[in-house]
Motif scaffolding. Structure first.
Motif, short mmCIF file in Angstrom:
data_model
loop_
_atom_site.label_atom_id
_atom_site.label_comp_id
_atom_site.label_asym_id
_atom_site.label_seq_id
_atom_site.Cartn_x
_atom_site.Cartn_y
_atom_site.Cartn_z
N ALA A 1 0.84 -1.19 0.00
CA ALA A 1 0.00 0.00 0.00
C ALA A 1 0.88 1.25 0.00
CB ALA A 1 -0.91 0.00 1.22
N GLN A 2 2.02 1.16 0.71
CA GLN A 2 2.91 2.32 0.82
C GLN A 2 3.41 2.78 -0.54
OE1 GLN A 2 5.82 0.59 3.41
NE2 GLN A 2 4.79 1.33 5.25
N VAL B 1 2.43 11.97 2.27
CA VAL B 1 1.99 10.57 2.32
C VAL B 1 1.58 10.20 3.75
CG1 VAL B 1 4.19 9.34 2.68
CG2 VAL B 1 2.42 8.32 1.24
N LYS B 2 2.13 10.93 4.72
CA LYS B 2 1.75 10.68 6.13
C LYS B 2 0.27 10.95 6.38
CE LYS B 2 4.64 12.77 8.91
NZ LYS B 2 5.76 13.18 9.76
N LEU C 1 -2.02 10.07 4.37
CA LEU C 1 -2.72 8.85 3.94
C LEU C 1 -2.37 7.69 4.85
CD1 LEU C 1 -1.82 9.06 0.11
CD2 LEU C 1 -4.01 9.69 1.14
N ASN C 2 -1.15 7.72 5.40
CA ASN C 2 -0.63 6.61 6.17
C ASN C 2 0.35 7.13 7.23
OD1 ASN C 2 0.72 4.36 7.11
ND2 ASN C 2 1.14 3.50 5.09
N GLN D 1 0.58 7.87 -5.57
CA GLN D 1 -0.60 8.73 -5.55
C GLN D 1 -0.23 10.18 -5.21
OE1 GLN D 1 -3.86 7.27 -3.13
NE2 GLN D 1 -4.87 9.27 -3.15
N VAL D 2 0.65 10.35 -4.22
CA VAL D 2 1.11 11.69 -3.84
C VAL D 2 1.76 12.38 -5.04
CG1 VAL D 2 2.86 12.92 -2.47
CG2 VAL D 2 1.32 11.29 -1.36
N GLU E 1 1.99 2.37 -3.38
CA GLU E 1 0.88 2.97 -4.13
C GLU E 1 0.52 4.35 -3.59
OE1 GLU E 1 -2.27 0.02 -4.41
OE2 GLU E 1 -0.85 -1.45 -5.20
N GLN E 2 0.65 4.53 -2.27
CA GLN E 2 0.35 5.83 -1.67
C GLN E 2 1.36 6.89 -2.12
OE1 GLN E 2 0.41 4.25 2.24
NE2 GLN E 2 -1.81 3.93 2.35
#
Ligand SMILES: [Zn+2]
Ligand SMILES: [Zn+2]
Length: 148
Positions: A27-28, A52-53, A55-56, A34-35, A30-31
């Motif tokens: 997932a990381q 990204v933080k 999102l996660n 995305q950013v 992909e995140q």
């Protein structure tokens, strides 16, 4: 194409690649992609980490660095080096362009010039050099900083 659909295509491309390399989906990864997809500007790893933080929250800076070098090696993202400062990253949207960097404020301008592209190919050809890629960065002072 709408942005959501376009992002899905980038994620799909990443998943195919990850599978081809025999890696597990993360997932990381992909995140981070995305950013970069949503970014309007070129970002440092620290700036990507900040975004990204959201999102996660558990993602670390080391993971961001590691992921960026993977994505760059796989040509999904491009980087620009700033002397001894850190690199800035952008999503590889498939349209080649070169950069101008302001040494006062760090602003990055993008440009594309067909004649310049052709000239570089001609120079390489004259030297019997098989050109694969190039990076061109013009360093200087942007209009805003000149007027200060
Ligand atoms: Zn400037
Ligand atoms: Zn760029």
């Amino acid at each position: 194409m709408n942005a959501k659909k376009e992002l899905e295509l980038y994620i799909e491309e990443l998943r195919t690649l990850v599978k081809k390399r025999g890696l597990k989906n993360s997932a990381q990864r992909e995140q981070i992609l995305q950013v970069l997809f949503l970014a309007k500007e070129h970002l440092t790893p620290e700036e990507i980490h900040q975004r990204v933080k959201k999102l996660n929250p558990s993602i670390g800076l080391a993971t961001v660095y590691r992921t960026l070098s993977f994505l760059e090696k796989e040509h999904l993202v491009n980087s620009i080096s700033f002397g001894n400062e850190s690199k800035k990253y952008e999503l590889n949207r498939g349209e080649h362009h070169d950069h101008m960097i302001c040494l006062e404020c760090g602003k990055i301008l993008e440009f594309y010039d067909e004649e310049l592209e052709r000239l570089q190919e001609a120079i390489a050809q004259k030297a019997s050099f098989k050109l694969l890629t190039h990076e061109l960065i013009l360093y200087g002072i942007c209009p805003k900083c000149q007027s200060k």
